[in-house]
Motif scaffolding. Structure first.
Motif, PDB file in Angstrom:
ATOM      1  N   THR A 152      -6.171   9.062 -14.774  1.00  0.00           N
ATOM      2  CA  THR A 152      -7.528   9.611 -14.853  1.00  0.00           C
ATOM      3  C   THR A 152      -7.732  10.452 -16.108  1.00  0.00           C
ATOM      4  O   THR A 152      -8.820  10.977 -16.324  1.00  0.00           O
ATOM      5  CB  THR A 152      -7.839  10.477 -13.616  1.00  0.00           C
ATOM      6  OG1 THR A 152      -6.965  11.617 -13.599  1.00  0.00           O
ATOM      7  CG2 THR A 152      -7.664   9.688 -12.335  1.00  0.00           C
ATOM      8  N   CYS A 162      -8.515  -4.411 -12.141  1.00  0.00           N
ATOM      9  CA  CYS A 162      -7.391  -3.516 -11.903  1.00  0.00           C
ATOM     10  C   CYS A 162      -7.897  -2.131 -11.531  1.00  0.00           C
ATOM     11  O   CYS A 162      -9.029  -1.757 -11.846  1.00  0.00           O
ATOM     12  CB  CYS A 162      -6.467  -3.440 -13.115  1.00  0.00           C
ATOM     13  SG  CYS A 162      -7.229  -2.713 -14.598  1.00  0.00           S
ATOM     14  N   GLU A 163      -7.041  -1.394 -10.845  1.00  0.00           N
ATOM     15  CA  GLU A 163      -7.309  -0.004 -10.517  1.00  0.00           C
ATOM     16  C   GLU A 163      -6.407   0.854 -11.390  1.00  0.00           C
ATOM     17  O   GLU A 163      -5.186   0.683 -11.381  1.00  0.00           O
ATOM     18  CB  GLU A 163      -7.031   0.269  -9.038  1.00  0.00           C
ATOM     19  CG  GLU A 163      -7.895  -0.524  -8.084  1.00  0.00           C
ATOM     20  CD  GLU A 163      -7.484  -0.333  -6.635  1.00  0.00           C
ATOM     21  OE1 GLU A 163      -6.774   0.664  -6.344  1.00  0.00           O
ATOM     22  OE2 GLU A 163      -7.865  -1.167  -5.793  1.00  0.00           O
ATOM     23  N   ASN A 164      -6.998   1.774 -12.138  1.00  0.00           N
ATOM     24  CA  ASN A 164      -6.230   2.599 -13.062  1.00  0.00           C
ATOM     25  C   ASN A 164      -5.687   3.822 -12.331  1.00  0.00           C
ATOM     26  O   ASN A 164      -6.447   4.597 -11.756  1.00  0.00           O
ATOM     27  CB  ASN A 164      -7.114   3.030 -14.238  1.00  0.00           C
ATOM     28  CG  ASN A 164      -6.300   3.405 -15.466  1.00  0.00           C
ATOM     29  OD1 ASN A 164      -5.186   3.902 -15.347  1.00  0.00           O
ATOM     30  ND2 ASN A 164      -6.863   3.179 -16.638  1.00  0.00           N
ATOM     31  N   PHE A 165      -4.368   3.977 -12.347  1.00  0.00           N
ATOM     32  CA  PHE A 165      -3.768   5.163 -11.756  1.00  0.00           C
ATOM     33  C   PHE A 165      -4.072   6.414 -12.582  1.00  0.00           C
ATOM     34  O   PHE A 165      -4.011   7.524 -12.080  1.00  0.00           O
ATOM     35  CB  PHE A 165      -2.240   5.001 -11.689  1.00  0.00           C
ATOM     36  CG  PHE A 165      -1.755   4.019 -10.657  1.00  0.00           C
ATOM     37  CD1 PHE A 165      -1.687   4.366  -9.318  1.00  0.00           C
ATOM     38  CD2 PHE A 165      -1.347   2.747 -11.026  1.00  0.00           C
ATOM     39  CE1 PHE A 165      -1.223   3.471  -8.362  1.00  0.00           C
ATOM     40  CE2 PHE A 165      -0.882   1.843 -10.082  1.00  0.00           C
ATOM     41  CZ  PHE A 165      -0.823   2.206  -8.742  1.00  0.00           C
ATOM     42  N   VAL A 215      -1.657   0.599 -14.339  1.00  0.00           N
ATOM     43  CA  VAL A 215      -2.713   0.073 -13.473  1.00  0.00           C
ATOM     44  C   VAL A 215      -2.154  -0.785 -12.345  1.00  0.00           C
ATOM     45  O   VAL A 215      -1.046  -1.327 -12.438  1.00  0.00           O
ATOM     46  CB  VAL A 215      -3.746  -0.753 -14.275  1.00  0.00           C
ATOM     47  CG1 VAL A 215      -4.335   0.076 -15.408  1.00  0.00           C
ATOM     48  CG2 VAL A 215      -3.120  -2.037 -14.814  1.00  0.00           C
ATOM     49  N   TYR A 216      -2.964  -0.919 -11.307  1.00  0.00           N
ATOM     50  CA  TYR A 216      -2.658  -1.758 -10.141  1.00  0.00           C
ATOM     51  C   TYR A 216      -3.549  -2.989 -10.218  1.00  0.00           C
ATOM     52  O   TYR A 216      -4.773  -2.895 -10.197  1.00  0.00           O
ATOM     53  CB  TYR A 216      -2.941  -0.964  -8.865  1.00  0.00           C
ATOM     54  CG  TYR A 216      -2.569  -1.648  -7.567  1.00  0.00           C
ATOM     55  CD1 TYR A 216      -1.248  -1.645  -7.117  1.00  0.00           C
ATOM     56  CD2 TYR A 216      -3.534  -2.258  -6.779  1.00  0.00           C
ATOM     57  CE1 TYR A 216      -0.906  -2.248  -5.915  1.00  0.00           C
ATOM     58  CE2 TYR A 216      -3.196  -2.867  -5.572  1.00  0.00           C
ATOM     59  CZ  TYR A 216      -1.874  -2.854  -5.146  1.00  0.00           C
ATOM     60  OH  TYR A 216      -1.535  -3.449  -3.954  1.00  0.00           O
ATOM     61  N   LYS A 252       2.154   1.681  -3.506  1.00  0.00           N
ATOM     62  CA  LYS A 252       1.023   2.074  -4.345  1.00  0.00           C
ATOM     63  C   LYS A 252       0.726   3.563  -4.190  1.00  0.00           C
ATOM     64  O   LYS A 252       0.481   4.275  -5.183  1.00  0.00           O
ATOM     65  CB  LYS A 252      -0.207   1.246  -3.977  1.00  0.00           C
ATOM     66  CG  LYS A 252      -1.457   1.577  -4.750  1.00  0.00           C
ATOM     67  CD  LYS A 252      -2.639   0.761  -4.225  1.00  0.00           C
ATOM     68  CE  LYS A 252      -3.937   1.140  -4.907  1.00  0.00           C
ATOM     69  NZ  LYS A 252      -5.087   0.410  -4.326  1.00  0.00           N
ATOM     70  N   ASN A 271       0.814  -1.219   0.000  1.00  0.00           N
ATOM     71  CA  ASN A 271       0.000   0.000   0.000  1.00  0.00           C
ATOM     72  C   ASN A 271       0.846   1.267   0.000  1.00  0.00           C
ATOM     73  O   ASN A 271       0.490   2.267  -0.629  1.00  0.00           O
ATOM     74  CB  ASN A 271      -0.950   0.003   1.201  1.00  0.00           C
ATOM     75  CG  ASN A 271      -2.070  -1.011   1.049  1.00  0.00           C
ATOM     76  OD1 ASN A 271      -2.473  -1.345  -0.064  1.00  0.00           O
ATOM     77  ND2 ASN A 271      -2.589  -1.509   2.164  1.00  0.00           N
ATOM     78  N   LYS A 293      -6.412  -8.893 -14.709  1.00  0.00           N
ATOM     79  CA  LYS A 293      -6.794  -9.246 -13.342  1.00  0.00           C
ATOM     80  C   LYS A 293      -5.871 -10.356 -12.861  1.00  0.00           C
ATOM     81  O   LYS A 293      -5.180 -11.013 -13.654  1.00  0.00           O
ATOM     82  CB  LYS A 293      -8.252  -9.700 -13.270  1.00  0.00           C
ATOM     83  CG  LYS A 293      -8.566 -11.007 -13.952  1.00  0.00           C
ATOM     84  CD  LYS A 293     -10.030 -11.398 -13.711  1.00  0.00           C
ATOM     85  CE  LYS A 293     -10.370 -12.712 -14.381  1.00  0.00           C
ATOM     86  NZ  LYS A 293     -11.781 -13.112 -14.124  1.00  0.00           N
ATOM     87  N   LEU A 338       0.901   6.436  -7.086  1.00  0.00           N
ATOM     88  CA  LEU A 338      -0.266   7.278  -7.350  1.00  0.00           C
ATOM     89  C   LEU A 338       0.102   8.756  -7.264  1.00  0.00           C
ATOM     90  O   LEU A 338      -0.320   9.555  -8.117  1.00  0.00           O
ATOM     91  CB  LEU A 338      -1.377   6.956  -6.355  1.00  0.00           C
ATOM     92  CG  LEU A 338      -2.650   7.819  -6.459  1.00  0.00           C
ATOM     93  CD1 LEU A 338      -3.280   7.697  -7.845  1.00  0.00           C
ATOM     94  CD2 LEU A 338      -3.648   7.432  -5.377  1.00  0.00           C
ATOM     95  N   THR A 369      -5.664  -6.184  -9.330  1.00  0.00           N
ATOM     96  CA  THR A 369      -6.434  -6.652  -8.174  1.00  0.00           C
ATOM     97  C   THR A 369      -6.967  -8.057  -8.463  1.00  0.00           C
ATOM     98  O   THR A 369      -6.814  -8.584  -9.566  1.00  0.00           O
ATOM     99  CB  THR A 369      -7.613  -5.710  -7.869  1.00  0.00           C
ATOM    100  OG1 THR A 369      -8.552  -5.763  -8.953  1.00  0.00           O
ATOM    101  CG2 THR A 369      -7.139  -4.277  -7.675  1.00  0.00           C
TER     102      THR A 369
END
Length: 373
Positions: free
Chosen positions: A365, A360-363, A353-354, A153, A150, A276, A157, A356
């Motif tokens: 935007t 995934c979580e996109n850094f 991306v991160y 991460k 974290n 993923k 970010l 999961t």
């Protein structure tokens, strides 16, 4: 104060755990040790990134060896290890190795030049210690670094947020008549002004026919109306990198330009949906590549679909056709397909991306639809 103390305690715990993993995975006996010389690996393991020294790891102790210039800072920031100031590096290492009755020492094969390794080897031979240099130590550290916690991460970010803010601002400078180099200089200035330690790499800010060069170099070429302009950019925050690419059109985009852009966008979005935990990197690459190939442009997409990002701008895992790596939650990768038409133009769209468990979580935007500036 309480939050800062909690953060320090967590960092100390993470460093101890990572050092313990190296000890468990690499050092089979009490008479074995590892010497870490890669500056980023040292920083990863102890939290102190600005060292010209080395880290020595034994079964029951870890040391950070630095000279006078770095000793005070290392004592303040390094965690999970004892900080020792040396005058003569090899003498200090030899003393510590003899203290722990070490017989074998592992080195990072990817970091040492032959000449430097020979110096270590000579010093070790004088005290009857064998030097082992192969990929084993490198592989273990790479596998540790491939999963981001974290704290890592959050730093990635922040680096991304700095880069995006600068990118949005620099779009105001992008107009016919300016040079590629001036955009690169302005973008770098804005990122540093907004908190970046440095840029992640030599920025790619190219226009016109040069956009067909995946790693084109900015020059005094002039931006013209009706051209594409590609920006591949990233910032570094507390050692961690960001990486993003956007291609925009200047004033207008003809039908062919829009067609190619939309093919790349479709490939990028489809690959993004595929990401993923549990999916092979080669499957991500194939997803993007098949779309571009189906439209007749397969030969114009010659690089891999992505790569890992962290303390290095390019690190494990590699999202390529040959990669057997299976994605795991906590990995950070890019998704960056492209089409490059020689002597015409090129398009690349890149997100970071991160990974999961479920996606995934996109850094990133920033919008991906074609922007005309």
């Amino acid at each position: 104060m309480k939050n800062n103390q909690s953060s320090c305690d967590m960092m100390n715990l993470i460093s101890v755990l990572q050092l313990k993993k190296i000890s468990t995975l690499l050092l089979r006996n009490n008479d074995e040790a590892a010497i870490i010389t890669n500056e980023k690996n040292i920083g990863y393991l102890c939290g102190f990134y600005h060292s010209e020294g080395v880290m020595l790891i034994t079964k029951d102790e870890a040391y950070l060896l630095v000279d006078f210039r770095y000793f005070e800072a290392a004592e303040k920031f390094a965690v999970g290890c004892k900080v020792i100031q040396f005058n003569r590096l090899f003498e200090t290492i030899s003393e510590l190795l003899k203290k722990h009755s070490i017989k074998n020492v592992y080195f990072e094969a990817s970091d040492l030049s032959i000449s430097v390794f020979e110096k270590y080897k000579k010093a070790m031979n004088e005290i009857n210690i064998d030097c082992i240099i192969n990929s084993k130590l490198d592989d273990i550290i790479s596998e540790l670094r491939i999963i981001k916690g974290n704290d890592e991460k959050a730093k990635i970010l922040k680096a991304q947020q700095i880069a995006e803010s600068a990118y949005i601002e620099v779009l105001n400078y992008l107009k016919p008549g300016v040079t590629e180099r001036s955009i690169a200089v302005e973008l770098e200035y804005l990122m540093k002004k907004k908190g970046a330690e440095r840029v992640s790499f030599d920025l790619i800010t190219i226009t016109g026919k040069k956009t067909s060069l995946p790693h084109g170099v900015p020059s005094d070429d002039i931006v013209c109306e009706g051209d594409f302009f590609t920006m591949d950019f990233g910032a570094v925050y507390e050692g961690y990198h960001s990486d993003t690419t956007r291609t925009v059109a200047v004033k207008s985009a003809n039908e062919e330009m829009q067609k190619i852009y939309n093919i790349v966008l479709n490939a990028q979005l489809t690959a993004l949906d595929k990401i993923k935990s549990g999916v092979k990197c080669s499957e991500i690459d194939k997803t993007a590549r098949d779309i571009i190939k189906s439209k007749g442009y397969g030969e114009f997409f010659g690089h891999s679909t992505g790569h890992g990002v962290g303390l290095d701008i390019h690190e494990l895992p590699y999202v390529s056709a040959r990669s057997e790596t299976v994605l795991q939650a906590g990995m950070v990768i890019t998704d960056e397909p492209g089409i490059y038409l020689p002597n015409k133009f090129g398009v690349r769209i890149e997100d970071m991306v991160y990974v999961t468990k479920d996606g995934c979580e996109n850094f990133v935007t920033l919008p991906k639809e074609l922007i005309i500036v």
